[in-house]
Design a protein around this motif. Structure first.
Motif, PDB file in Angstrom:
ATOM      1  N   SER A  35      47.887  32.661  44.522  1.00 55.65           N
ATOM      2  CA  SER A  35      46.856  33.559  44.401  1.00 55.65           C
ATOM      3  C   SER A  35      47.623  35.103  44.920  1.00 55.65           C
ATOM      4  CB  SER A  35      45.635  33.690  45.037  1.00 55.65           C
ATOM      5  OG  SER A  35      46.003  33.511  46.635  1.00 55.65           O
ATOM      6  N   ALA A  63      46.997  39.473  45.062  1.00 52.32           N
ATOM      7  CA  ALA A  63      46.139  40.770  45.296  1.00 52.32           C
ATOM      8  C   ALA A  63      46.942  41.865  45.461  1.00 52.32           C
ATOM      9  CB  ALA A  63      45.155  40.443  46.484  1.00 52.32           C
ATOM     10  N   SER A 119      43.965  46.717  46.516  1.00 50.09           N
ATOM     11  CA  SER A 119      42.382  46.101  46.526  1.00 50.09           C
ATOM     12  C   SER A 119      42.013  46.262  47.952  1.00 50.09           C
ATOM     13  CB  SER A 119      42.605  44.873  45.899  1.00 50.09           C
ATOM     14  OG  SER A 119      43.564  44.150  46.751  1.00 50.09           O
ATOM     15  N   ILE A 174      39.925  43.793  50.612  1.00 50.53           N
ATOM     16  CA  ILE A 174      39.222  42.244  50.771  1.00 50.53           C
ATOM     17  C   ILE A 174      39.207  42.158  52.158  1.00 50.53           C
ATOM     18  CG2 ILE A 174      39.782  39.960  50.571  1.00 50.53           C
ATOM     19  CD1 ILE A 174      41.966  40.837  48.352  1.00 50.53           C
ATOM     20  N   ILE A 196      39.824  32.705  49.045  1.00 44.66           N
ATOM     21  CA  ILE A 196      40.358  33.155  47.738  1.00 44.66           C
ATOM     22  C   ILE A 196      41.021  31.592  47.332  1.00 44.66           C
ATOM     23  CG2 ILE A 196      41.762  34.250  45.998  1.00 44.66           C
ATOM     24  CD1 ILE A 196      41.309  36.731  47.753  1.00 44.66           C
ATOM     25  N   THR A 200      44.038  32.621  41.858  1.00 44.35           N
ATOM     26  CA  THR A 200      43.064  33.770  41.569  1.00 44.35           C
ATOM     27  C   THR A 200      43.876  35.163  41.695  1.00 44.35           C
ATOM     28  OG1 THR A 200      41.021  32.740  42.159  1.00 44.35           O
ATOM     29  CG2 THR A 200      41.316  35.113  42.496  1.00 44.35           C
ATOM     30  N   ILE A 225      43.588  39.343  42.273  1.00 47.27           N
ATOM     31  CA  ILE A 225      42.622  40.382  42.405  1.00 47.27           C
ATOM     32  C   ILE A 225      43.434  41.824  42.193  1.00 47.27           C
ATOM     33  CG2 ILE A 225      41.477  41.501  44.390  1.00 47.27           C
ATOM     34  CD1 ILE A 225      40.622  38.611  44.021  1.00 47.27           C
ATOM     35  N   ALA A 277      39.871  46.749  43.180  1.00 49.29           N
ATOM     36  CA  ALA A 277      38.784  45.701  43.477  1.00 49.29           C
ATOM     37  C   ALA A 277      38.491  45.515  44.880  1.00 49.29           C
ATOM     38  CB  ALA A 277      39.201  44.391  43.057  1.00 49.29           C
ATOM     39  N   ILE A 289      36.202  43.362  47.695  1.00 49.17           N
ATOM     40  CA  ILE A 289      35.465  42.207  47.904  1.00 49.17           C
ATOM     41  C   ILE A 289      35.138  42.316  49.317  1.00 49.17           C
ATOM     42  CG2 ILE A 289      35.808  39.621  47.886  1.00 49.17           C
ATOM     43  CD1 ILE A 289      38.037  40.034  45.951  1.00 49.17           C
ATOM     44  N   VAL A 311      39.533  38.666  39.139  1.00 51.36           N
ATOM     45  CA  VAL A 311      38.792  40.066  39.538  1.00 51.36           C
ATOM     46  C   VAL A 311      39.420  41.377  39.351  1.00 51.36           C
ATOM     47  CG1 VAL A 311      37.632  41.004  41.669  1.00 51.36           C
ATOM     48  CG2 VAL A 311      38.070  38.276  41.518  1.00 51.36           C
ATOM     49  N   SER A 359      33.873  45.167  41.899  1.00 45.31           N
ATOM     50  CA  SER A 359      33.368  44.926  43.100  1.00 45.31           C
ATOM     51  C   SER A 359      32.703  43.721  43.198  1.00 45.31           C
ATOM     52  CB  SER A 359      32.711  46.113  43.926  1.00 45.31           C
ATOM     53  OG  SER A 359      31.311  46.349  43.150  1.00 45.31           O
TER      54      SER A 359
END
Length: 222
Positions: free
Chosen positions: A83, A85, A89, A91, A97, A101, A103, A107, A109, A121, A126
């Motif tokens: 994943s 991010a 972002s 988080i 997660i 995935t 992010i 974004a 979260i 995402v 959001s």
């Protein structure tokens, strides 16, 4: 050296490559089944999907279609899926997660959120507190999910859509761009409008082709 193979050398792949750079990946390549694509975002396309088994890199699947994304992810071992991010972002510390995935930038979260495998995402979206997002969900650009919502597997939340708090959406649902969901969605299908209402695929085609409403498929996000 951190090495990554990105599956899908399209626009989404470019965004993922940029996030990968910001996550410290020094060696990035793409695979894509289109033989005409030779590079993406300055990185080489080194083969097709079947070539994934011939390297030892981390893997991320940058394909928007949830069904294809799921199929490809299931064809490789889970320990190779990562994943990513974007560093811009936000988080919360206790967010979980799943592998594969992505992010994206901007974004947010919030605490208590659980996100499954192979989700997207997207930019400036959001997800508020205590939401459960199942596998292969796409939360599109600028979409906002309020607290304590449930989003079923392979659901697409279109750009700028809004989900009111405590709402639940079954799997395999498409929420059109700008749609506002204020109550549970219990039947798969396409939902548009304020508040959200289910439409038939034939109605969707008529909406796209009418002289009154000249929204393109891209604008509708369906």
């Amino acid at each position: 050296m951190k090495k990554l193979t990105i599956v899908g050398a399209g626009g989404y792949g470019k965004v993922v490559a940029d996030i990968a750079i910001k996550n410290g990946y020094e060696y990035i390549t793409f695979v894509d089944d289109n033989p005409l694509i030779k590079d993406c975002y300055g990185f080489p396309v080194v083969g097709t999907l079947k070539d994934l088994k011939n390297n030892d890199t981390d893997i991320v699947v940058a394909i928007g279609n949830a069904t294809f994304r799921e199929k490809i992810m299931k064809s490789v071992t889970k320990d190779r899926l990562v994943s990513l991010a974007h560093p811009n972002s936000v988080i919360a510390e206790d967010v979980t997660i799943g592998p594969g995935t992505i992010i994206m930038a901007g974004a947010v979260i919030n605490p208590g959120v659980k996100i499954g495998c192979g989700c997207i995402v997207n930019t400036s979206s959001s997800i508020d507190h205590d939401c459960l997002i199942e596998d292969f969900v796409h939360v599109a650009v600028g979409a906002h999910i309020a607290g304590t919502c449930f989003i079923g597997k392979k659901t697409w939340i279109g750009a700028g859509a809004i989900l009111s708090n405590n709402t639940s959406i079954i799997s395999d649902v498409t929420i059109g761009a700008g749609t506002v969901v204020i109550k549970d969605i219990k039947e798969p299908g396409i939902y548009v409008g304020v508040p959200a209402e289910r439409i038939e695929k034939e109605d969707c085609a008529n909406m796209k082709n009418s002289d009154i409403n000249k929204k393109s498929e891209r604008e509708l996000n369906i």
